[in-house]
Design a protein around this motif. Structure first.
Motif, PDB file in Angstrom:
ATOM      1  N   THR A  58      47.309   8.826  -2.097  1.00 49.21           N
ATOM      2  CA  THR A  58      47.347   6.939  -2.337  1.00 49.21           C
ATOM      3  C   THR A  58      48.357   7.122  -2.123  1.00 49.21           C
ATOM      4  O   THR A  58      49.234   5.530  -2.504  1.00 49.21           O
ATOM      5  CB  THR A  58      46.432   7.427  -3.379  1.00 49.21           C
ATOM      6  OG1 THR A  58      47.057   8.058  -4.922  1.00 49.21           O
ATOM      7  CG2 THR A  58      45.309   8.006  -3.917  1.00 49.21           C
ATOM      8  N   SER A  59      49.729   7.923  -2.325  1.00 44.01           N
ATOM      9  CA  SER A  59      51.101   7.791  -2.206  1.00 44.01           C
ATOM     10  C   SER A  59      51.517   7.026  -1.148  1.00 44.01           C
ATOM     11  O   SER A  59      51.146   7.455   0.023  1.00 44.01           O
ATOM     12  CB  SER A  59      51.747   8.056  -3.013  1.00 44.01           C
ATOM     13  OG  SER A  59      52.167   9.656  -2.064  1.00 44.01           O
ATOM     14  N   ASP A  60      52.637   6.733  -0.922  1.00 45.64           N
ATOM     15  CA  ASP A  60      53.601   6.125   0.261  1.00 45.64           C
ATOM     16  C   ASP A  60      54.298   7.182   0.967  1.00 45.64           C
ATOM     17  O   ASP A  60      55.055   7.164   1.702  1.00 45.64           O
ATOM     18  CB  ASP A  60      54.706   4.695  -0.510  1.00 45.64           C
ATOM     19  CG  ASP A  60      53.284   3.462  -0.368  1.00 45.64           C
ATOM     20  OD1 ASP A  60      52.745   3.510   0.249  1.00 45.64           O
ATOM     21  OD2 ASP A  60      54.640   2.264  -0.976  1.00 45.64           O
ATOM     22  N   ALA A  61      54.047   8.360   0.316  1.00 46.16           N
ATOM     23  CA  ALA A  61      54.558  10.054   0.930  1.00 46.16           C
ATOM     24  C   ALA A  61      54.132  10.639   1.842  1.00 46.16           C
ATOM     25  O   ALA A  61      54.341  11.359   2.438  1.00 46.16           O
ATOM     26  CB  ALA A  61      54.953  10.906  -1.117  1.00 46.16           C
TER      27      ALA A  61
END
Length: 62
Positions: A58-61
């Motif tokens: 769910t992160s931008d990574a």
């Protein structure tokens, strides 16, 4: 209560590969490059903490 008592079971490379729909080789390549979800090496095995995997997804990574 110790931290280890509430972590739960760690996931294997096979389980994470199936869950993400990628190959096991891809997971090993990501680890070697310093990419992908957080992973722990226990002996010669890679293990993934489910909560950390969900956070990575769910992160931008990604």
């Amino acid at each position: 209560m110790t931290k280890a008592s509430h972590i739960g079971r760690l996931w294997s490379v096979t389980e994470v590969a199936t869950y993400l729909g990628v190959s096991i080789k891809t997971l090993y390549q990501w680890k070697w490059r310093g990419e992908g979800p957080p992973v722990r090496k226990i002996g010669r095995h890679l293990r993934y903490e489910p909560d950390a995997l969900y956070a990575w997804l769910t992160s931008d990574a990604v």
